[in-house]
Design a protein around this motif. Structure first.
Motif, PDB file in Angstrom:
ATOM      1  N   ALA A   9       0.678  -0.964  -0.259  1.00  0.00           N
ATOM      2  CA  ALA A   9      -0.201   0.460  -0.018  1.00  0.00           C
ATOM      3  C   ALA A   9       1.163   1.285   0.104  1.00  0.00           C
ATOM      4  CB  ALA A   9      -0.951   0.200   1.584  1.00  0.00           C
ATOM      5  N   GLY A  10       1.934   1.001   1.094  1.00  0.00           N
ATOM      6  CA  GLY A  10       2.957   2.412   1.443  1.00  0.00           C
ATOM      7  C   GLY A  10       3.505   2.483  -0.922  1.00  0.00           C
ATOM      8  N   ILE A  11       4.007   1.277  -1.349  1.00  0.00           N
ATOM      9  CA  ILE A  11       4.559   1.704  -2.390  1.00  0.00           C
ATOM     10  C   ILE A  11       3.475   2.677  -3.450  1.00  0.00           C
ATOM     11  CG2 ILE A  11       5.428   0.466  -4.585  1.00  0.00           C
ATOM     12  CD1 ILE A  11       6.462  -1.706  -2.418  1.00  0.00           C
ATOM     13  N   ARG A  35       1.426   3.129 -14.274  1.00  0.00           N
ATOM     14  CA  ARG A  35      -0.178   4.031 -13.240  1.00  0.00           C
ATOM     15  C   ARG A  35      -0.918   2.643 -13.668  1.00  0.00           C
ATOM     16  NH1 ARG A  35      -0.802   9.387 -12.313  1.00  0.00           N
ATOM     17  NH2 ARG A  35       0.850  10.959 -12.524  1.00  0.00           N
ATOM     18  N   PRO A  36      -1.017   2.155 -14.777  1.00  0.00           N
ATOM     19  CA  PRO A  36      -1.511   1.428 -14.792  1.00  0.00           C
ATOM     20  C   PRO A  36      -2.040   0.094 -13.645  1.00  0.00           C
ATOM     21  CG  PRO A  36      -1.475   1.596 -16.725  1.00  0.00           C
ATOM     22  CD  PRO A  36      -0.789   1.937 -15.933  1.00  0.00           C
ATOM     23  N   GLN A  37      -0.155  -0.477 -13.584  1.00  0.00           N
ATOM     24  CA  GLN A  37      -0.105  -1.747 -12.660  1.00  0.00           C
ATOM     25  C   GLN A  37      -0.415  -0.508 -11.359  1.00  0.00           C
ATOM     26  OE1 GLN A  37       1.678  -0.323 -15.735  1.00  0.00           O
ATOM     27  NE2 GLN A  37       1.526  -1.724 -16.700  1.00  0.00           N
ATOM     28  N   LEU A  38      -0.168   0.045 -11.627  1.00  0.00           N
ATOM     29  CA  LEU A  38      -0.405   0.247  -9.619  1.00  0.00           C
ATOM     30  C   LEU A  38      -1.533   0.207  -9.142  1.00  0.00           C
ATOM     31  CD1 LEU A  38       2.053   3.255  -9.572  1.00  0.00           C
ATOM     32  CD2 LEU A  38       2.211   1.335  -8.285  1.00  0.00           C
ATOM     33  N   VAL A  39      -2.741   0.823 -10.158  1.00  0.00           N
ATOM     34  CA  VAL A  39      -4.028   0.995 -10.066  1.00  0.00           C
ATOM     35  C   VAL A  39      -4.487  -0.598  -9.831  1.00  0.00           C
ATOM     36  CG1 VAL A  39      -6.296   0.827 -11.228  1.00  0.00           C
ATOM     37  CG2 VAL A  39      -4.650   3.056 -11.716  1.00  0.00           C
ATOM     38  N   LEU A  41      -1.797  -3.455  -8.322  1.00  0.00           N
ATOM     39  CA  LEU A  41      -1.528  -3.224  -6.998  1.00  0.00           C
ATOM     40  C   LEU A  41      -2.245  -2.565  -6.087  1.00  0.00           C
ATOM     41  CD1 LEU A  41       0.598  -4.940  -5.863  1.00  0.00           C
ATOM     42  CD2 LEU A  41       1.955  -2.952  -6.049  1.00  0.00           C
ATOM     43  N   GLY A  42      -3.069  -2.052  -6.556  1.00  0.00           N
ATOM     44  CA  GLY A  42      -3.837  -0.877  -5.345  1.00  0.00           C
ATOM     45  C   GLY A  42      -5.622  -1.290  -4.900  1.00  0.00           C
ATOM     46  N   LEU A  43      -5.738  -1.993  -6.231  1.00  0.00           N
ATOM     47  CA  LEU A  43      -7.374  -2.636  -5.593  1.00  0.00           C
ATOM     48  C   LEU A  43      -7.085  -4.306  -5.556  1.00  0.00           C
ATOM     49  CD1 LEU A  43      -8.890  -1.498  -9.759  1.00  0.00           C
ATOM     50  CD2 LEU A  43      -9.396  -1.132  -7.351  1.00  0.00           C
ATOM     51  N   LEU A  44      -5.681  -4.883  -5.898  1.00  0.00           N
ATOM     52  CA  LEU A  44      -5.739  -6.195  -5.201  1.00  0.00           C
ATOM     53  C   LEU A  44      -5.595  -5.915  -3.249  1.00  0.00           C
ATOM     54  CD1 LEU A  44      -3.490  -7.603  -7.740  1.00  0.00           C
ATOM     55  CD2 LEU A  44      -5.489  -8.477  -7.294  1.00  0.00           C
ATOM     56  N   VAL A  45      -4.476  -4.769  -2.674  1.00  0.00           N
ATOM     57  CA  VAL A  45      -4.343  -4.426  -1.908  1.00  0.00           C
ATOM     58  C   VAL A  45      -5.749  -3.844  -0.977  1.00  0.00           C
ATOM     59  CG1 VAL A  45      -2.999  -2.875  -0.048  1.00  0.00           C
ATOM     60  CG2 VAL A  45      -1.994  -3.811  -2.248  1.00  0.00           C
ATOM     61  N   LEU A  46      -6.444  -3.604  -1.642  1.00  0.00           N
ATOM     62  CA  LEU A  46      -7.443  -2.139  -0.809  1.00  0.00           C
ATOM     63  C   LEU A  46      -7.940  -3.940  -0.900  1.00  0.00           C
ATOM     64  CD1 LEU A  46      -8.566   0.227  -0.136  1.00  0.00           C
ATOM     65  CD2 LEU A  46      -9.829  -0.066  -2.001  1.00  0.00           C
ATOM     66  N   ALA A  47      -8.410  -4.834  -1.360  1.00  0.00           N
ATOM     67  CA  ALA A  47      -9.565  -5.762  -1.171  1.00  0.00           C
ATOM     68  C   ALA A  47      -8.982  -6.829  -0.506  1.00  0.00           C
ATOM     69  CB  ALA A  47      -9.642  -6.765  -2.822  1.00  0.00           C
ATOM     70  N   ALA A  48      -7.931  -6.587  -0.200  1.00  0.00           N
ATOM     71  CA  ALA A  48      -7.062  -7.420   1.246  1.00  0.00           C
ATOM     72  C   ALA A  48      -7.287  -6.762   2.379  1.00  0.00           C
ATOM     73  CB  ALA A  48      -5.703  -8.463   0.348  1.00  0.00           C
ATOM     74  N   GLY A  64      -7.386   5.196   3.508  1.00  0.00           N
ATOM     75  CA  GLY A  64      -8.439   6.163   2.441  1.00  0.00           C
ATOM     76  C   GLY A  64      -7.250   6.853   2.095  1.00  0.00           C
ATOM     77  N   LEU A  65      -5.984   6.840   2.728  1.00  0.00           N
ATOM     78  CA  LEU A  65      -4.797   6.999   1.107  1.00  0.00           C
ATOM     79  C   LEU A  65      -4.645   5.953  -0.103  1.00  0.00           C
ATOM     80  CD1 LEU A  65      -1.841   8.159   3.741  1.00  0.00           C
ATOM     81  CD2 LEU A  65      -3.063   9.617   1.931  1.00  0.00           C
ATOM     82  N   LEU A  66      -4.562   5.314   0.454  1.00  0.00           N
ATOM     83  CA  LEU A  66      -4.748   3.931  -1.011  1.00  0.00           C
ATOM     84  C   LEU A  66      -5.894   4.049  -2.196  1.00  0.00           C
ATOM     85  CD1 LEU A  66      -3.406   1.039  -2.102  1.00  0.00           C
ATOM     86  CD2 LEU A  66      -4.493   0.061  -0.600  1.00  0.00           C
TER      87      LEU A  66
END
Length: 357
Positions: A9-11, A35-39, A41-48, A64-66
């Motif tokens: 998430a920090g990344i 940016r697409p790759q970060l989206v 990754l961010g969605l996977l982390v957000l789900a977990a 919230g920051l994520l």
């Protein structure tokens, strides 16, 4: 697992913040590419996160920051999807208007699959071919193109900044220039269309912000700004093509568009990722074809791989200046943009002065 997710998430959060900072260092600029790759990754982390974290203030802040980071990333890349309004309108009905097809390819200097390049050019049969990164070996391997393309500009170099321009259309007032960096050429030439009218072509390949080339984005940014200013100061319909070493959604590319008024045919159609050809999971649009509103788009394609780390890109356009008002052009540059552009060019000249003996 929770610590690992917090690191991921920090990344995403840090990589989202870095491109917005007034920092031109290569690592800050490069973080705006995936940016697409970060989206994803961010969605996977957000789900977990809800499954693995104990909820408290820290977890709430990170979540919230994520969410904010994902939203920012989506806002930047959505224009390069079919969910957005197209910027450059299509026109397949102007039967009598002059048409122009152009193919660009970074051949990758170390690549030795010249046969694939020759075959692709023969199959596509574009009016104009721009190849970047060729050295003398590449120039000799592609010498046969000079028969089909009687008008050409050959500037092979051994520093990955060579250029070969082949054209079926006559070229006029051609200049090979080193706008800012010694050994980094660009081409400016006027193409004579089939009806005798002329349009201008800029072929560019500024240095990338990465170790081994340029430690920051100043040389790349300034070269693109200088070209944008020339385009804006001219009444000549213009095409700018090449490996810009920058993604379509970057601050610099969007500034380039606002300054020049040129259209990006990717907007509203797709990303057409051209780099890296060897990594399906890590691709973004580095190669570009921009054009004036005097043109309408007929087709835009990412072409098959040629052994390079870049995919070739091809566009077919039609010259209908009477319909220039039909597009959805980028916003015009404002005073803040002009100040930003001036400061980047000044910084580039300062850097050049620093290295001059």
């Amino acid at each position: 697992m929770s610590i690992f997710l917090m690191i991921l998430a920090g990344i995403v959060i840090v990589a989202t913040a870095l491109p917005a900072l007034p920092c031109t260092r290569w690592w800050a600029q490069a973080s705006g590419f995936p940016r697409p790759q970060l989206v994803g990754l961010g969605l996977l982390v957000l789900a977990a996160l809800p499954i693995t974290l104990e909820w408290g203030l820290a977890a709430a802040v990170v979540t919230g920051l994520l969410v904010l980071a994902i939203a920012i990333q989506l806002w930047r890349i959505l224009p390069y999807t079919r969910l957005w309004r197209v910027q450059a309108q299509a026109n397949d009905e102007a039967a009598d208007a002059p048409k122009l097809s152009i193919m660009i390819a970074n051949v990758q200097m170390e690549n030795r699959d010249a046969a694939k390049v020759r075959h692709l050019i023969a199959v596509q049969a574009p009016d104009v071919v721009l190849l970047v990164e060729p050295n003398e070996w590449w120039s000799s391997q592609l010498a046969s193109l000079e028969t089909t393309y009687p008008h050409h500009v050959l500037r092979p170099q051994d520093n990955t900044y060579g250029m070969l321009l082949f054209s079926k259309l006559p070229l006029h007032e051609t200049e090979v220039r080193e706008l800012l960096n010694e050994g980094v050429p660009s081409i400016r030439t006027d193409l004579e269309l089939t009806d005798g009218r002329r349009v201008r072509l800029y072929a560019v390949h500024p240095p990338p912000p990465m170790l081994g080339h340029a430690e920051d984005s100043v040389p790349r940014d300034a070269e693109l700004i200088l070209v944008a200013r020339e385009v804006a100061d001219s009444t000549m319909p213009t095409i700018v093509a090449g490996d810009l070493n920058d993604v379509a959604w970057s601050q610099t590319t969007r500034l380039f568009q606002r300054l020049s008024g040129l259209l990006d045919p990717r907007v509203g159609r797709g990303m057409f990722n051209s780099f890296h050809a060897g990594h399906v999971w890590m691709r973004w649009p580095l190669d570009h074809i921009f054009f004036s509103p005097a043109f309408h788009l007929r087709s835009l394609q990412r072409l098959p791989a040629i052994g390079s780390d870049h995919f070739p890109l091809a566009a077919s356009i039609v010259f209908v200046p009477e319909d220039a008002g039909e597009h959805n052009p980028p916003a015009a540059a404002d005073e803040e943009d002009e100040r930003d552009a001036a400061s980047r060019v000044t910084a580039a000249h300062r850097c050049d002065d620093d290295v001059t003996p």
